[in-house]
Design a protein around this motif. Structure first.
Motif, mmCIF file in Angstrom:
data_model
loop_
_atom_site.group_PDB
_atom_site.id
_atom_site.type_symbol
_atom_site.label_atom_id
_atom_site.label_comp_id
_atom_site.label_asym_id
_atom_site.label_seq_id
_atom_site.Cartn_x
_atom_site.Cartn_y
_atom_site.Cartn_z
ATOM 1 N N MET A 165 30.443 -65.545 65.759
ATOM 2 C CA MET A 165 30.073 -66.088 64.455
ATOM 3 C C MET A 165 29.202 -67.331 64.678
ATOM 4 N N PRO A 166 28.223 -67.571 63.785
ATOM 5 C CA PRO A 166 27.272 -68.658 64.023
ATOM 6 C C PRO A 166 27.865 -70.025 63.692
ATOM 7 N N ILE A 167 28.283 -70.728 64.727
ATOM 8 C CA ILE A 167 28.836 -72.068 64.530
ATOM 9 C C ILE A 167 28.589 -72.901 65.773
ATOM 10 N N SER A 168 28.273 -74.164 65.553
ATOM 11 C CA SER A 168 28.098 -75.100 66.665
ATOM 12 C C SER A 168 28.714 -76.431 66.247
ATOM 13 N N ALA A 169 28.848 -77.340 67.217
ATOM 14 C CA ALA A 169 29.464 -78.632 66.889
ATOM 15 C C ALA A 169 28.812 -79.759 67.676
ATOM 16 N N ILE A 170 28.682 -80.903 67.005
ATOM 17 C CA ILE A 170 28.305 -82.156 67.679
ATOM 18 C C ILE A 170 29.592 -82.958 67.666
ATOM 19 N N VAL A 171 30.007 -83.406 68.834
ATOM 20 C CA VAL A 171 31.233 -84.205 68.898
ATOM 21 C C VAL A 171 30.899 -85.492 69.647
ATOM 22 N N GLY A 172 31.729 -86.519 69.458
ATOM 23 C CA GLY A 172 31.463 -87.722 70.224
ATOM 24 C C GLY A 172 32.317 -88.888 69.813
ATOM 25 N N GLN A 173 32.047 -89.983 70.510
ATOM 26 C CA GLN A 173 32.787 -91.206 70.240
ATOM 27 C C GLN A 173 32.389 -91.732 68.861
ATOM 28 N N GLN A 174 33.375 -92.338 68.215
ATOM 29 C CA GLN A 174 33.188 -92.748 66.837
ATOM 30 C C GLN A 174 31.977 -93.657 66.612
ATOM 31 N N ARG A 175 31.766 -94.600 67.578
ATOM 32 C CA ARG A 175 30.684 -95.568 67.322
ATOM 33 C C ARG A 175 29.319 -94.860 67.246
ATOM 34 N N PHE A 176 29.182 -93.705 67.907
ATOM 35 C CA PHE A 176 27.931 -92.943 67.801
ATOM 36 C C PHE A 176 27.985 -92.013 66.579
ATOM 37 N N MET A 177 29.104 -91.324 66.437
ATOM 38 C CA MET A 177 29.211 -90.320 65.371
ATOM 39 C C MET A 177 29.103 -90.937 63.980
ATOM 40 N N LYS A 178 29.546 -92.191 63.833
ATOM 41 C CA LYS A 178 29.490 -92.835 62.512
ATOM 42 C C LYS A 178 28.034 -92.988 62.026
ATOM 43 N N LYS A 179 27.083 -92.921 62.973
ATOM 44 C CA LYS A 179 25.664 -92.979 62.578
ATOM 45 C C LYS A 179 25.308 -91.789 61.695
ATOM 46 N N MET A 180 26.148 -90.736 61.746
ATOM 47 C CA MET A 180 25.872 -89.547 60.929
ATOM 48 C C MET A 180 26.058 -89.822 59.438
ATOM 49 N N ASP A 181 26.686 -90.954 59.109
ATOM 50 C CA ASP A 181 26.754 -91.343 57.692
ATOM 51 C C ASP A 181 25.350 -91.669 57.170
ATOM 52 N N ASP A 182 24.458 -92.083 58.074
ATOM 53 C CA ASP A 182 23.153 -92.597 57.648
ATOM 54 C C ASP A 182 21.976 -91.695 58.013
ATOM 55 N N ILE A 183 22.045 -91.027 59.147
ATOM 56 C CA ILE A 183 20.922 -90.142 59.491
ATOM 57 C C ILE A 183 21.012 -88.916 58.592
ATOM 58 N N PHE A 184 19.945 -88.119 58.580
ATOM 59 C CA PHE A 184 20.019 -86.898 57.772
ATOM 60 C C PHE A 184 20.382 -85.713 58.652
ATOM 61 N N PHE A 185 21.586 -85.223 58.493
ATOM 62 C CA PHE A 185 22.016 -83.975 59.121
ATOM 63 C C PHE A 185 22.854 -83.272 58.071
ATOM 64 N N SER A 186 22.283 -82.294 57.418
ATOM 65 C CA SER A 186 22.922 -81.745 56.225
ATOM 66 C C SER A 186 22.300 -80.394 55.924
ATOM 67 N N GLY A 187 23.138 -79.368 55.753
ATOM 68 C CA GLY A 187 22.563 -78.048 55.490
ATOM 69 C C GLY A 187 23.459 -77.203 54.606
ATOM 70 N N THR A 188 22.855 -76.272 53.926
ATOM 71 C CA THR A 188 23.564 -75.417 52.969
ATOM 72 C C THR A 188 24.759 -74.710 53.591
ATOM 73 N N PHE A 189 24.571 -74.209 54.824
ATOM 74 C CA PHE A 189 25.606 -73.355 55.401
ATOM 75 C C PHE A 189 26.587 -74.090 56.319
ATOM 76 N N GLY A 190 26.517 -75.424 56.311
ATOM 77 C CA GLY A 190 27.322 -76.221 57.240
ATOM 78 C C GLY A 190 28.815 -75.938 57.216
ATOM 79 N N GLY A 191 29.384 -75.700 56.061
ATOM 80 C CA GLY A 191 30.843 -75.501 55.994
ATOM 81 C C GLY A 191 31.225 -74.055 55.725
ATOM 82 N N GLU A 192 30.378 -73.118 56.113
ATOM 83 C CA GLU A 192 30.639 -71.686 55.845
ATOM 84 C C GLU A 192 31.955 -71.289 56.515
ATOM 85 N N THR A 193 32.818 -70.673 55.733
ATOM 86 C CA THR A 193 34.216 -70.567 56.166
ATOM 87 C C THR A 193 34.502 -69.434 57.156
#
Ligand SMILES: Cc1ncc(COP(=O)(O)O)c(C=O)c1O
Length: 431
Positions: A262-290
């Motif tokens: 099934m088509p799924i991938s993940a970006i994982v990491g330490q919080q101080r880096f991952m929290k940048k995802m609140d501000d950068i644009f990484f967002s897609g229609t199918f992101g939470g496809e169940t």
């Protein structure tokens, strides 16, 4: 012996009219197979086996380029998908499944404190690079492997048509297993490199001091370290190569085997880096496809339950010994050798005075297909390859393939035995 490909050949001609390349993926395209005498279209699969549109059966070690880690049509994964299908494929808001899978990855992967999901490996690697650039405000990236189809990476390869020079100039390559070549890059452009991304093991086995050295260098030069675990993830260790080698990166990317196809991938990491995802644009229609989320939860559960990682390494050791024996019996050690780690063994081809690697690979792939084996460079194991009889079946088909190659190479004009055009490289990255 398999030699009927009428339907595949007819579909190929039909596909060429409406589909550039006649395939969605370079590595699944006609470029990778000897024209006319290869299957180009698969009809269905079960366990370790697939059947092409002409009804020929193969043991499949390509495993769809590695997502198939349990086997084709795994009943547990199919059931999980079907149950979720009855509830809904995707919703207008997030679902609890996203939290459950992110918690599971945090439990398994050493660097993972936070997680976001994508659909392809390239989504994950590109997001990781964007996080790094946002984190330290630098633009350059150092690479040493394959990291997907997006501009920032593909611009550094020979297949860079369509990527602006301005983008190409931001990515530099260094030599794998050679910390000095990385240090030279970082030293020569002080404060310019944002990230180093590399596969922490792979077709070329990593030297574990190299990972330590890279970790040290990225800290010394203030560069974000990203492990691309899209191949290693769930194969070398449930926590990736970072858990296996004990070297923890800042960010890591997973994909391929996460959901048994099934088509799924993940970006994982330490919080101080991952929290940048609140501000950068990484967002897609199918992101939470169940369906992919439940498939991933069920796949990881089954991999843990069946102790898949140790099954793969036992299978790999057995296959390496078996293939080495066949190479010796058929006196092919001047052209074939076994390489790689037990989790991902490979048959490597060497040139002769008269024949290139591509010539011999083409003859060998023709032989493998004729014996019912789909095998690229590596043995991309799924748990189904450990089913009773599959390994013996594989070795007996390999025996016949290597014998056929021996016959070709010992003849006066080996290339006259090639029934179609030789295979073509997309580009070589794993040197
Ligand atoms: C190490 C690695 N990184 C990234 C990718 C890109 O993943 P995808 O093809 O799912 O975008 C691949 C795909 O082969 C890969 O092997």
């Amino acid at each position: 012996m398999i030699n009927q490909f009428q339907k595949s050949n007819a579909l190929y001609q039909r596909a060429l009219k409406t589909i550039p390349l006649a395939s969605q993926t370079f590595s699944k395209s006609a470029m990778m197979y000897v024209n006319g005498v290869s299957p180009l279209f698969i009809d269905h699969g079960k366990g370790a086996y697939v059947w092409d549109v002409d009804g020929n059966q193969y043991i499949d070690y390509v495993s769809a380029l590695m997502p198939v880690i349990l086997g084709y049509c795994d009943e547990d994964i199919n059931r999980a998908i079907i149950e979720q299908l009855d509830k809904g494929i995707i919703f207008s808001l997030s679902s609890e499944l996203e939290i459950a899978l992110s918690e599971k990855l945090v439990e398994l992967i050493p660097c993972a404190e936070m997680v976001r999901f994508g659909k392809n490996g390239s989504d994950a690697t590109s997001a990781a690079i964007r996080i790094a650039r946002a984190y330290n405000g630098r633009d350059k990236v150092a690479v040493a492997g394959y990291h997907g189809w997006h501009d920032w990476y593909i611009g550094s390869t020979a297949r860079h048509l369509g990527v602006p020079d301005a983008v190409r100039g931001l990515t530099e390559t260094f030599k794998y297993n050679d910390a000095e070549s990385l240090e030279t890059l970082l030293k020569n452009s002080p404060n310019e490199f944002s990230a180093v991304i590399l596969e922490p093991d792979g077709a070329v086995p990593v030297n574990s001091e190299f990972l330590q050295q890279v970790r040290g260098l990225t800290e010394k030069y203030g560069v974000v370290l990203i492990f691309d675990e899209i191949v290693t993830g769930f194969r070398i260790h449930m926590g990736g190569a970072q858990a296996f080698y004990g070297v923890v990166p800042d960010l890591a990317t997973f994909g391929k085997a996460m959901g048994n196809g099934m088509p799924i991938s993940a970006i994982v990491g330490q919080q101080r880096f991952m929290k940048k995802m609140d501000d950068i644009f990484f967002s897609g229609t199918f992101g939470g496809e169940t369906l992919s989320l439940v498939a991933s939860l069920a796949t990881i559960h089954k991999l843990e339950e069946k102790k898949a990682v140790s099954v793969f390494s036992q299978l790999g050791n057995m296959m390496m010994i078996g293939v080495e024996k066949l190479i010796a019996i058929h006196q092919m050690s001047h052209v074939l050798s076994v390489s790689g780690g037990a989790w991902w063994p490979r048959i490597t081809v060497a040139p002769t005075e008269a024949l290139t690697v591509l010539d011999i690979t083409s003859l060998f792939r023709q032989s493998l297909i004729s014996q019912g084996l789909l095998l690229g460079g590596g043995f991309n194991f799924s748990l189904a390859h450990s089913d009773a009889g599959v390994a013996d079946d594989t070795l007996s088909r390999l025996d016949a393939s290597v014998e056929q190659l021996q016959y070709y190479l010992n003849s006066d004009k080996p290339m006259q035995h090639l029934a179609g055009d030789p295979i073509q490289p997309v580009f070589q990255v794993r040197k």
